[in-house]
Each structure stands twice: as structure tokens, then as C-alpha cells.
Design a protein around this motif. Structure first.
Motif, short mmCIF file in Angstrom:
data_model
loop_
_atom_site.label_atom_id
_atom_site.label_comp_id
_atom_site.label_asym_id
_atom_site.label_seq_id
_atom_site.Cartn_x
_atom_site.Cartn_y
_atom_site.Cartn_z
N TRP A 39 43.34 90.14 10.63
CA TRP A 39 43.47 90.00 12.08
C TRP A 39 44.43 91.04 12.65
O TRP A 39 44.19 91.58 13.73
CB TRP A 39 43.92 88.60 12.45
N ILE A 40 45.51 91.32 11.96
CA ILE A 40 46.46 92.32 12.45
C ILE A 40 45.81 93.70 12.47
O ILE A 40 46.00 94.47 13.42
CB ILE A 40 47.76 92.28 11.64
N VAL A 41 45.03 94.02 11.44
CA VAL A 41 44.31 95.30 11.43
C VAL A 41 43.31 95.33 12.59
O VAL A 41 43.19 96.34 13.29
CB VAL A 41 43.62 95.53 10.08
N TYR A 42 42.61 94.23 12.81
CA TYR A 42 41.68 94.13 13.94
C TYR A 42 42.40 94.40 15.26
O TYR A 42 41.93 95.19 16.08
CB TYR A 42 41.02 92.75 13.96
N MET A 43 43.53 93.74 15.47
CA MET A 43 44.26 93.91 16.73
C MET A 43 44.74 95.35 16.91
O MET A 43 44.67 95.90 18.01
CB MET A 43 45.47 92.97 16.77
N TYR A 44 45.22 95.96 15.82
CA TYR A 44 45.73 97.33 15.91
C TYR A 44 44.60 98.31 16.25
O TYR A 44 44.75 99.13 17.16
CB TYR A 44 46.41 97.72 14.60
N VAL A 45 43.47 98.21 15.55
CA VAL A 45 42.36 99.12 15.82
C VAL A 45 41.79 98.87 17.21
O VAL A 45 41.43 99.82 17.92
CB VAL A 45 41.27 98.98 14.72
N ASN A 46 41.72 97.62 17.62
CA ASN A 46 41.23 97.30 18.97
C ASN A 46 42.16 97.86 20.04
O ASN A 46 41.71 98.30 21.09
CB ASN A 46 41.06 95.80 19.13
N SER A 47 43.46 97.86 19.78
CA SER A 47 44.40 98.42 20.76
C SER A 47 44.29 99.94 20.84
O SER A 47 44.59 100.53 21.87
CB SER A 47 45.84 98.01 20.44
N LEU A 48 43.83 100.58 19.77
CA LEU A 48 43.68 102.04 19.78
C LEU A 48 42.49 102.49 20.60
O LEU A 48 42.59 103.44 21.38
CB LEU A 48 43.54 102.58 18.35
N ASN A 49 41.33 101.83 20.43
CA ASN A 49 40.12 102.34 21.07
C ASN A 49 39.37 101.31 21.92
O ASN A 49 38.31 101.62 22.44
CB ASN A 49 39.17 102.92 20.02
N GLN A 50 39.88 100.10 22.04
CA GLN A 50 39.28 99.04 22.86
C GLN A 50 37.81 98.81 22.50
O GLN A 50 36.97 98.58 23.37
CB GLN A 50 39.40 99.39 24.35
N ASP A 51 37.49 98.88 21.21
CA ASP A 51 36.13 98.65 20.74
C ASP A 51 36.16 97.51 19.73
O ASP A 51 36.66 97.67 18.62
CB ASP A 51 35.57 99.92 20.11
N GLN A 52 35.62 96.36 20.11
CA GLN A 52 35.65 95.19 19.24
C GLN A 52 34.80 95.37 17.99
O GLN A 52 35.10 94.81 16.94
CB GLN A 52 35.17 93.96 20.00
N VAL A 53 33.76 96.18 18.08
CA VAL A 53 32.86 96.36 16.94
C VAL A 53 33.55 97.13 15.83
O VAL A 53 33.57 96.70 14.67
CB VAL A 53 31.56 97.05 17.40
N SER A 54 34.14 98.26 16.15
CA SER A 54 34.84 99.04 15.11
C SER A 54 36.09 98.30 14.62
O SER A 54 36.44 98.39 13.44
CB SER A 54 35.19 100.44 15.62
N ALA A 55 36.74 97.58 15.50
CA ALA A 55 37.91 96.81 15.10
C ALA A 55 37.50 95.69 14.14
O ALA A 55 38.21 95.41 13.16
CB ALA A 55 38.62 96.24 16.32
N SER A 56 36.36 95.05 14.39
CA SER A 56 35.87 94.01 13.48
C SER A 56 35.50 94.61 12.13
O SER A 56 35.74 93.98 11.09
CB SER A 56 34.65 93.31 14.09
#
Length: 149
Positions: A39-56
Motif C-alpha cells: 500500500w505504501i508503494v501504491y501511495m508513493y507511485v500514485n502521488s508521483l503520476n496520479q495514475d491508479q493503474v500503474s500504482a496498482s
């Protein structure tokens, strides 16, 4: 501060689903750690590019990779850690919004939510598979190095 709160909540969610799925008691803490890490990796990647798919995808890849490490360390099946760890990433809210939009007869919005839920689910599956493939390749490479004369 938000990462700490989200980390604690995702730890609790993953560990609680470990209880629901009858994971061994000694693995519950580590199930929570796997879920929190993903989940922390998901949140960090989502904060970088605002893309839920790549963050997931990144979160699921992390969950599978850490699950492999935990399974080797504790000599337990990987599925114990990965199933509980993947729960925080599941797009349940998005799927709920899709169904709610169908009931409200807002089909355009329902299609938007449903396609997003499908894309997120697919990226979670791809993250799990890619981590499995990379881990197997890594293990085979290490075995080849160890068996060389």
C-alpha cells in the motif's frame, strides 16, 4: 504523516484478512507487513503520476516480491502472504461506484468506473505475475551460479 496513518490502517486490514483466510497465527504480523508495504508503494507511485493503474501494478509487484521473500524465510506457501497483502489494493470502492451508477441509470459514469476497476484489477494481476516470473528467473540464475565449477 499521511503515510504513517495509511500504513497502519493497511497493516490492520491485511492482518485482519489473514485472520479471515485462516493464515497461521505466527504469520499474521508478516501478512500485515506485506499489505502495508504494497500500500505504501501504491501511495508513493500514485502521488508521483496520479495514475491508479500503474500504482496498482507497482503495489502488486511489491506485494508478490515481498511475499516470496517471506515465504522463503518462514518456509510457508507464498499464497498465505500474497492473498492477505493484496487486499488493500483491490478496487472495491471503484466497483461499488460502478454498480451504484448502474442502479442510478447513469450508464456513462458506470462504464467509466467499471473500466477503471477492470484496468486496476488487470494491473494487479500483471504485477503478481511479473514478480513471480522475475523471482523464478532470479532463483534460477542464483542456482546456476552456485552449481558452476
Amino acid at each position: 504523516m499521511i503515510y504513517v496513518v495509511q500504513g497502519i490502517l493497511s497493516f490492520i486490514a491485511a492482518a485482519a484478512f489473514g485472520v479471515v483466510f485462516n493464515a497461521p497465527k505466527k504469520s499474521l504480523f508478516y501478512c500485515g507487513v506485506v499489505g502495508m508495504t504494497g500500500w505504501i508503494v501504491y501511495m508513493y507511485v500514485n502521488s508521483l503520476n496520479q495514475d491508479q493503474v500503474s500504482a496498482s501494478f507497482a503495489g502488486a509487484f511489491t506485494v508478490a516480491f515481498v511475499s516470496h521473500i517471506m515465504s522463503k524465510k518462514f518456509k510457508m506457501p507464498m499464497i498465505i502472504f500474497s492473498v492477505a497483502g493484496i487486499i488493500p489494493l483491490v478496487p472495491g470502492g471503484t466497483a461499488y461506484n460502478a454498480m451504484r451508477s448502474v442502479v442510478e441509470k447513469d450508464y456513462a459514469l458506470a462504464l467509466e468506473f467499471a473500466s477503471l476497476a477492470l484496468l486496476i484489477s488487470g494491473s494487479i494481476a500483471m504485477g503478481l505475475v511479473f514478480a513471480e516470473i522475475i523471482t523464478q528467473l532470479w532463483t534460477k540464475a542464483i542456482l546456476r551460479i552456485k552449481t558452476k565449477p
